[in-house]
Design an enzyme around this catalytic site. Structure first.
Site, PDB file in Angstrom:
ATOM      1  CE1 TYR A   1      10.819   8.226   3.537  1.00  0.00           C
ATOM      2  CE2 TYR A   1      12.692  10.373   3.226  1.00  0.00           C
ATOM      3  CZ  TYR A   1      11.419   9.829   2.464  1.00  0.00           C
ATOM      4  OH  TYR A   1      10.914  10.129   1.337  1.00  0.00           O
TER       5      TYR A   1
ATOM      6  CE  LYS B   1      12.723   8.355  -0.704  1.00  0.00           C
ATOM      7  NZ  LYS B   1      11.331   7.474  -1.977  1.00  0.00           N
TER       8      LYS B   1
HETATM    9  N1  LIG Z   1       6.341  14.277  -0.234  1.00  0.00           N
HETATM   10  C1  LIG Z   1       7.164  14.812   0.344  1.00  0.00           C
HETATM   11  O1  LIG Z   1       7.231  15.021   1.451  1.00  0.00           O
HETATM   12  C2  LIG Z   1       8.525  13.519   0.038  1.00  0.00           C
HETATM   13  C3  LIG Z   1       9.557  14.213   0.300  1.00  0.00           C
HETATM   14  C4  LIG Z   1      10.695  14.290  -0.372  1.00  0.00           C
HETATM   15  C5  LIG Z   1      10.876  12.964  -1.052  1.00  0.00           C
HETATM   16  N2  LIG Z   1       9.646  11.991  -1.315  1.00  0.00           N
HETATM   17  C6  LIG Z   1       9.473  10.428  -2.569  1.00  0.00           C
HETATM   18  O2  LIG Z   1       9.150  11.229  -3.073  1.00  0.00           O
HETATM   19  C7  LIG Z   1       8.391   9.990  -3.562  1.00  0.00           C
HETATM   20  C8  LIG Z   1       6.763  10.016  -4.118  1.00  0.00           C
HETATM   21  O3  LIG Z   1       6.561   9.438  -2.961  1.00  0.00           O
HETATM   22  P1  LIG Z   1       4.993  10.630  -2.385  1.00  0.00           P
HETATM   23  O4  LIG Z   1       4.759  11.536  -1.341  1.00  0.00           O
HETATM   24  O5  LIG Z   1       4.272  11.180  -4.022  1.00  0.00           O
HETATM   25  O6  LIG Z   1       3.656   9.735  -1.958  1.00  0.00           O
HETATM   26  P2  LIG Z   1       2.995   8.462  -1.523  1.00  0.00           P
HETATM   27  O7  LIG Z   1       1.964   8.447  -1.230  1.00  0.00           O
HETATM   28  O8  LIG Z   1       1.696  10.197  -2.738  1.00  0.00           O
HETATM   29  O9  LIG Z   1       2.716   8.397  -3.176  1.00  0.00           O
HETATM   30  C9  LIG Z   1       4.230   6.862  -3.026  1.00  0.00           C
HETATM   31  C10 LIG Z   1       2.902   5.472  -3.884  1.00  0.00           C
HETATM   32  O10 LIG Z   1       3.843   5.084  -4.240  1.00  0.00           O
HETATM   33  C11 LIG Z   1       2.752   3.851  -3.905  1.00  0.00           C
HETATM   34  N3  LIG Z   1       3.772   2.506  -3.387  1.00  0.00           N
HETATM   35  C12 LIG Z   1       4.682   2.493  -1.921  1.00  0.00           C
HETATM   36  N4  LIG Z   1       5.062   1.188  -1.833  1.00  0.00           N
HETATM   37  C13 LIG Z   1       4.496   0.321  -3.188  1.00  0.00           C
HETATM   38  C14 LIG Z   1       4.803  -0.868  -3.650  1.00  0.00           C
HETATM   39  N5  LIG Z   1       5.261  -1.323  -2.674  1.00  0.00           N
HETATM   40  N6  LIG Z   1       4.674  -0.557  -4.666  1.00  0.00           N
HETATM   41  C15 LIG Z   1       4.250  -0.440  -5.910  1.00  0.00           C
HETATM   42  N7  LIG Z   1       3.853   1.143  -5.111  1.00  0.00           N
HETATM   43  C16 LIG Z   1       4.044   1.961  -4.091  1.00  0.00           C
HETATM   44  C17 LIG Z   1       1.924   4.140  -3.232  1.00  0.00           C
HETATM   45  O11 LIG Z   1       1.011   3.321  -3.763  1.00  0.00           O
HETATM   46  C18 LIG Z   1       1.888   5.179  -3.594  1.00  0.00           C
HETATM   47  O12 LIG Z   1       0.908   5.713  -4.835  1.00  0.00           O
HETATM   48  C19 LIG Z   1       8.829   8.993  -2.761  1.00  0.00           C
HETATM   49  O13 LIG Z   1       9.730   8.114  -2.813  1.00  0.00           O
HETATM   50  C20 LIG Z   1       9.355   9.908  -1.472  1.00  0.00           C
HETATM   51  O14 LIG Z   1      10.506   9.033  -0.840  1.00  0.00           O
HETATM   52  C21 LIG Z   1       8.236  12.728  -1.254  1.00  0.00           C
END
Ligand SMILES: NC(=O)c1ccc[n+]([C@@H]2O[C@H](COP(=O)([O-])OP(=O)(O)OC[C@H]3O[C@@H](n4cnc5c(N)ncnc54)[C@H](O)[C@@H]3O)[C@@H](O)[C@H]2O)c1
Length: 265
Positions: free
Chosen positions: A171, A175
Protein backbone atom coordinates in the site's frame (compact mmCIF):
# COMPACT_ATOMS: atom_id res chain seq x y z
CA UNK A 1 -17.55 34.67 -11.73
CA UNK A 2 -18.16 31.07 -10.67
CA UNK A 3 -15.29 29.07 -9.18
CA UNK A 4 -16.09 25.99 -11.27
CA UNK A 5 -17.51 26.95 -14.67
CA UNK A 6 -16.25 23.71 -16.25
CA UNK A 7 -16.72 19.95 -16.08
CA UNK A 8 -15.68 17.92 -13.04
CA UNK A 9 -14.79 14.22 -13.15
CA UNK A 10 -14.37 12.20 -9.98
CA UNK A 11 -13.13 8.61 -10.32
CA UNK A 12 -13.98 6.62 -7.20
CA UNK A 13 -17.03 8.74 -6.42
CA UNK A 14 -19.35 5.97 -5.19
CA UNK A 15 -18.08 6.24 -1.63
CA UNK A 16 -16.02 8.08 0.96
CA UNK A 17 -13.67 10.85 -0.10
CA UNK A 18 -14.62 10.67 -3.78
CA UNK A 19 -18.33 10.83 -3.01
CA UNK A 20 -17.89 13.84 -0.70
CA UNK A 21 -15.72 15.54 -3.31
CA UNK A 22 -18.45 15.10 -5.92
CA UNK A 23 -21.06 16.58 -3.57
CA UNK A 24 -18.67 19.42 -2.76
CA UNK A 25 -18.19 20.29 -6.44
CA UNK A 26 -21.97 20.62 -6.67
CA UNK A 27 -22.08 22.72 -3.49
CA UNK A 28 -19.39 24.99 -4.93
CA UNK A 29 -21.47 25.63 -8.04
CA UNK A 30 -20.10 23.14 -10.56
CA UNK A 31 -22.93 22.31 -12.95
CA UNK A 32 -21.55 19.29 -14.82
CA UNK A 33 -20.18 16.44 -12.73
CA UNK A 34 -19.09 13.05 -14.07
CA UNK A 35 -19.06 10.18 -11.58
CA UNK A 36 -17.09 6.99 -12.25
CA UNK A 37 -16.64 3.96 -10.00
CA UNK A 38 -16.94 0.19 -10.07
CA UNK A 39 -19.98 0.33 -7.76
CA UNK A 40 -23.18 1.07 -9.68
CA UNK A 41 -25.18 1.25 -6.44
CA UNK A 42 -22.77 3.75 -4.92
CA UNK A 43 -22.84 5.92 -8.02
CA UNK A 44 -26.62 6.03 -7.83
CA UNK A 45 -26.38 7.13 -4.18
CA UNK A 46 -23.88 9.90 -5.04
CA UNK A 47 -26.03 11.17 -7.91
CA UNK A 48 -29.04 11.17 -5.56
CA UNK A 49 -27.10 13.14 -2.92
CA UNK A 50 -26.26 15.76 -5.54
CA UNK A 51 -29.83 15.88 -6.84
CA UNK A 52 -31.06 16.45 -3.26
CA UNK A 53 -28.85 19.50 -2.65
CA UNK A 54 -30.81 22.72 -2.33
CA UNK A 55 -28.42 24.59 -4.61
CA UNK A 56 -27.91 21.82 -7.11
CA UNK A 57 -30.97 22.19 -9.26
CA UNK A 58 -28.67 23.06 -12.13
CA UNK A 59 -26.06 20.34 -11.47
CA UNK A 60 -26.21 17.61 -14.07
CA UNK A 61 -24.52 14.31 -13.32
CA UNK A 62 -23.20 11.64 -15.64
CA UNK A 63 -22.51 8.21 -14.14
CA UNK A 64 -20.68 5.25 -15.61
CA UNK A 65 -19.40 2.05 -14.06
CA UNK A 66 -15.67 1.56 -14.64
CA UNK A 67 -12.97 -0.69 -13.32
CA UNK A 68 -9.70 1.23 -13.13
CA UNK A 69 -7.89 -2.07 -13.64
CA UNK A 70 -9.38 -2.12 -17.15
CA UNK A 71 -7.88 0.38 -19.58
CA UNK A 72 -10.75 -0.03 -22.05
CA UNK A 73 -13.40 0.83 -19.47
CA UNK A 74 -11.61 4.07 -18.54
CA UNK A 75 -11.15 5.08 -22.17
CA UNK A 76 -14.83 4.34 -22.91
CA UNK A 77 -16.02 6.44 -19.96
CA UNK A 78 -13.78 9.41 -20.74
CA UNK A 79 -14.86 9.27 -24.39
CA UNK A 80 -18.50 9.32 -23.28
CA UNK A 81 -17.92 12.36 -21.04
CA UNK A 82 -16.21 14.28 -23.84
CA UNK A 83 -19.02 13.34 -26.22
CA UNK A 84 -21.56 14.68 -23.73
CA UNK A 85 -19.85 17.82 -22.42
CA UNK A 86 -16.87 18.39 -24.70
CA UNK A 87 -14.23 18.78 -21.98
CA UNK A 88 -12.92 17.78 -18.55
CA UNK A 89 -11.63 20.66 -16.42
CA UNK A 90 -11.25 19.25 -12.88
CA UNK A 91 -10.28 15.60 -12.68
CA UNK A 92 -9.99 13.85 -9.33
CA UNK A 93 -8.67 10.30 -9.06
CA UNK A 94 -9.82 8.83 -5.76
CA UNK A 95 -10.49 5.15 -6.56
CA UNK A 96 -8.40 3.03 -4.23
CA UNK A 97 -8.20 0.03 -1.97
CA UNK A 98 -6.61 -0.43 1.41
CA UNK A 99 -3.56 -2.58 2.08
CA UNK A 100 -3.40 -6.30 2.82
CA UNK A 101 -1.94 -5.85 6.33
CA UNK A 102 0.87 -8.30 5.65
CA UNK A 103 4.65 -8.02 5.59
CA UNK A 104 6.36 -8.50 2.24
CA UNK A 105 7.32 -12.13 2.83
CA UNK A 106 3.67 -12.97 3.59
CA UNK A 107 2.27 -11.02 0.64
CA UNK A 108 1.11 -12.98 -2.39
CA UNK A 109 2.04 -11.54 -5.76
CA UNK A 110 -1.62 -11.23 -6.75
CA UNK A 111 -2.31 -9.12 -3.62
CA UNK A 112 0.60 -6.82 -4.49
CA UNK A 113 -0.64 -6.59 -8.09
CA UNK A 114 -4.22 -5.76 -7.07
CA UNK A 115 -3.19 -3.02 -4.64
CA UNK A 116 -0.72 -1.47 -7.08
CA UNK A 117 -2.96 -2.14 -10.08
CA UNK A 118 -5.79 -0.09 -8.57
CA UNK A 119 -3.96 2.52 -6.50
CA UNK A 120 -1.03 3.25 -8.80
CA UNK A 121 -1.62 1.87 -12.30
CA UNK A 122 -5.34 2.73 -12.18
CA UNK A 123 -4.58 6.31 -11.12
CA UNK A 124 -2.00 6.56 -13.88
CA UNK A 125 -4.42 5.22 -16.53
CA UNK A 126 -7.14 7.65 -15.46
CA UNK A 127 -4.83 10.66 -15.31
CA UNK A 128 -3.27 9.78 -18.68
CA UNK A 129 -6.69 9.81 -20.36
CA UNK A 130 -7.75 12.99 -18.52
CA UNK A 131 -4.55 14.77 -19.57
CA UNK A 132 -5.14 13.81 -23.20
CA UNK A 133 -8.52 15.56 -23.07
CA UNK A 134 -7.09 18.63 -21.34
CA UNK A 135 -4.38 18.98 -24.00
CA UNK A 136 -7.15 19.59 -26.53
CA UNK A 137 -9.04 22.35 -24.75
CA UNK A 138 -8.58 26.03 -23.99
CA UNK A 139 -8.73 27.57 -20.48
CA UNK A 140 -12.03 28.80 -19.08
CA UNK A 141 -12.43 32.20 -17.37
CA UNK A 142 -11.44 32.26 -13.70
CA UNK A 143 -13.22 33.56 -10.60
CA UNK A 144 -11.16 36.78 -10.46
CA UNK A 145 -9.89 37.16 -14.01
CA UNK A 146 -6.40 35.68 -13.49
CA UNK A 147 -5.14 33.50 -16.35
CA UNK A 148 -6.83 30.11 -16.21
CA UNK A 149 -5.49 26.61 -16.77
CA UNK A 150 -6.47 24.13 -19.44
CA UNK A 151 -7.24 21.68 -16.66
CA UNK A 152 -6.37 20.39 -13.22
CA UNK A 153 -5.74 16.82 -12.07
CA UNK A 154 -5.83 15.94 -8.37
CA UNK A 155 -4.67 12.43 -7.47
CA UNK A 156 -5.43 10.92 -4.08
CA UNK A 157 -2.33 9.55 -2.38
CA UNK A 158 -1.96 8.97 1.37
CA UNK A 159 0.00 9.99 4.45
CA UNK A 160 1.40 6.46 4.12
CA UNK A 161 3.17 7.61 0.97
CA UNK A 162 5.38 9.73 3.21
CA UNK A 163 5.91 7.52 6.25
CA UNK A 164 5.93 3.78 6.82
CA UNK A 165 3.64 1.61 8.89
CA UNK A 166 4.05 -2.07 9.77
CA UNK A 167 2.68 -4.59 7.25
CA UNK A 168 1.82 -2.02 4.59
CA UNK A 169 4.64 -2.26 2.06
CA UNK A 170 2.40 -2.80 -1.00
CA UNK A 171 0.00 0.00 0.00
CA UNK A 172 2.73 2.50 0.98
CA UNK A 173 4.59 1.84 -2.26
CA UNK A 174 1.42 2.26 -4.34
CA UNK A 175 0.76 5.65 -2.75
CA UNK A 176 4.39 6.84 -2.96
CA UNK A 177 4.21 6.03 -6.66
CA UNK A 178 1.22 8.36 -6.97
CA UNK A 179 3.29 11.23 -5.55
CA UNK A 180 6.16 10.48 -7.93
CA UNK A 181 3.83 10.32 -10.91
CA UNK A 182 2.09 13.55 -9.84
CA UNK A 183 5.38 15.44 -9.65
CA UNK A 184 6.58 14.30 -13.06
CA UNK A 185 3.23 14.94 -14.74
CA UNK A 186 3.27 18.42 -13.17
CA UNK A 187 6.68 19.03 -14.77
CA UNK A 188 5.71 17.57 -18.15
CA UNK A 189 2.36 19.35 -18.47
CA UNK A 190 3.26 22.77 -17.02
CA UNK A 191 4.28 23.83 -20.52
CA UNK A 192 0.74 22.89 -21.62
CA UNK A 193 -0.80 24.98 -18.80
CA UNK A 194 -2.23 21.98 -16.96
CA UNK A 195 -1.84 21.62 -13.19
CA UNK A 196 -1.32 18.22 -11.50
CA UNK A 197 -1.34 17.89 -7.71
CA UNK A 198 -2.16 15.28 -5.12
CA UNK A 199 -3.53 15.11 -1.59
CA UNK A 200 -2.17 12.87 1.16
CA UNK A 201 -5.03 12.17 3.56
CA UNK A 202 -4.46 10.88 7.07
CA UNK A 203 -6.87 8.35 8.55
CA UNK A 204 -10.34 9.32 7.38
CA UNK A 205 -13.75 8.09 8.47
CA UNK A 206 -14.91 6.26 5.33
CA UNK A 207 -15.98 2.67 4.59
CA UNK A 208 -12.26 1.96 4.08
CA UNK A 209 -11.60 2.48 7.80
CA UNK A 210 -14.94 1.20 9.11
CA UNK A 211 -16.10 -2.33 9.87
CA UNK A 212 -15.94 -4.79 12.75
CA UNK A 213 -13.03 -4.22 15.13
CA UNK A 214 -11.60 -1.34 13.09
CA UNK A 215 -12.29 1.37 15.70
CA UNK A 216 -10.28 -0.50 18.37
CA UNK A 217 -7.55 -1.48 15.93
CA UNK A 218 -7.15 2.07 14.65
CA UNK A 219 -7.10 3.83 18.05
CA UNK A 220 -3.30 3.62 18.55
CA UNK A 221 -2.68 4.55 14.92
CA UNK A 222 -5.02 7.54 15.09
CA UNK A 223 -3.25 8.73 18.27
CA UNK A 224 0.01 9.13 16.29
CA UNK A 225 -1.59 12.30 14.89
CA UNK A 226 -1.49 15.23 17.36
CA UNK A 227 -5.15 16.02 16.56
CA UNK A 228 -5.89 12.43 17.68
CA UNK A 229 -9.06 11.87 15.68
CA UNK A 230 -10.25 10.58 12.36
CA UNK A 231 -10.52 13.11 9.56
CA UNK A 232 -13.85 13.56 7.81
CA UNK A 233 -14.35 13.02 4.06
CA UNK A 234 -15.36 16.70 3.90
CA UNK A 235 -11.98 17.80 5.30
CA UNK A 236 -10.21 15.97 2.46
CA UNK A 237 -12.74 17.11 -0.14
CA UNK A 238 -12.08 20.71 0.92
CA UNK A 239 -8.38 20.35 0.07
CA UNK A 240 -9.22 18.69 -3.27
CA UNK A 241 -11.72 21.44 -4.11
CA UNK A 242 -9.08 24.10 -3.37
CA UNK A 243 -6.44 22.36 -5.51
CA UNK A 244 -8.96 21.99 -8.36
CA UNK A 245 -9.99 25.64 -8.26
CA UNK A 246 -8.51 28.73 -9.89
CA UNK A 247 -7.59 29.89 -6.34
CA UNK A 248 -4.81 27.27 -6.53
CA UNK A 249 -3.42 28.57 -9.85
CA UNK A 250 0.17 28.58 -8.48
CA UNK A 251 -0.06 25.08 -6.95
CA UNK A 252 1.85 22.62 -9.11
CA UNK A 253 3.15 19.12 -8.30
CA UNK A 254 2.22 19.49 -4.64
CA UNK A 255 1.60 16.59 -2.27
CA UNK A 256 -0.79 18.38 0.09
CA UNK A 257 -0.83 16.62 3.44
CA UNK A 258 -4.20 16.65 5.26
CA UNK A 259 -3.57 14.29 8.15
CA UNK A 260 -4.20 15.92 11.53
CA UNK A 261 -0.42 16.06 11.96
CA UNK A 262 0.20 12.30 11.57
CA UNK A 263 3.38 12.81 9.55
CA UNK A 264 4.93 15.44 11.82
CA UNK A 265 5.09 13.09 14.80
N1 LIG B 1 -9.91 6.48 4.35
C1 LIG B 1 -8.65 6.68 4.64
O1 LIG B 1 -8.25 6.63 5.83
C2 LIG B 1 -7.64 7.04 3.57
C3 LIG B 1 -6.39 7.51 3.97
C4 LIG B 1 -5.45 7.84 3.00
C5 LIG B 1 -5.76 7.70 1.65
N2 LIG B 1 -6.99 7.22 1.30
C6 LIG B 1 -7.25 7.08 -0.13
O2 LIG B 1 -8.39 7.83 -0.46
C7 LIG B 1 -9.03 7.26 -1.62
C8 LIG B 1 -10.50 7.09 -1.34
O3 LIG B 1 -10.66 6.17 -0.27
P1 LIG B 1 -11.90 6.20 0.70
O4 LIG B 1 -11.39 6.29 2.08
O5 LIG B 1 -12.88 7.21 0.21
O6 LIG B 1 -12.42 4.70 0.51
P2 LIG B 1 -13.80 4.13 -0.04
O7 LIG B 1 -13.64 2.66 0.04
O8 LIG B 1 -14.92 4.77 0.68
O9 LIG B 1 -13.83 4.62 -1.56
C9 LIG B 1 -13.01 4.04 -2.54
C10 LIG B 1 -13.80 4.00 -3.83
O10 LIG B 1 -12.94 3.47 -4.85
C11 LIG B 1 -13.72 2.57 -5.63
N3 LIG B 1 -12.86 1.59 -6.28
C12 LIG B 1 -12.04 0.68 -5.71
N4 LIG B 1 -11.47 -0.10 -6.63
C13 LIG B 1 -11.93 0.33 -7.83
C14 LIG B 1 -11.72 -0.08 -9.18
N5 LIG B 1 -10.91 -1.12 -9.47
N6 LIG B 1 -12.33 0.59 -10.17
C15 LIG B 1 -13.17 1.61 -9.89
N7 LIG B 1 -13.43 2.03 -8.64
C16 LIG B 1 -12.81 1.40 -7.62
C17 LIG B 1 -14.65 1.91 -4.62
O11 LIG B 1 -15.76 1.28 -5.25
C18 LIG B 1 -15.02 3.07 -3.75
O12 LIG B 1 -16.18 3.74 -4.20
C19 LIG B 1 -8.30 5.92 -1.87
O13 LIG B 1 -7.38 6.09 -2.92
C20 LIG B 1 -7.58 5.67 -0.56
O14 LIG B 1 -6.45 4.87 -0.72
C21 LIG B 1 -7.94 6.90 2.22
Amino acid sequence: MALFPGVALIVGSASGIGQQTAVSFANEGCHRIALLDRSAEGLTRTAALIAALPLSTKAETFTQVVDVLEEASIIAAITAIVKLWGRIDYAVNSAGVTGNNQASTDTATHAFDTINGINYRGTWLCSREELKVMLNQTPLPTHDGRPGNRGSVVNVSSQLALVGRPRASAYCASKSAVIGMTRVDAIDYSVHNIRVNCVCPGIVDTPMTQGPGQAERLKPVISIAPLNRLGTPQEIADAIIFLSSSKASFMQGAAMVVDGGYTIN
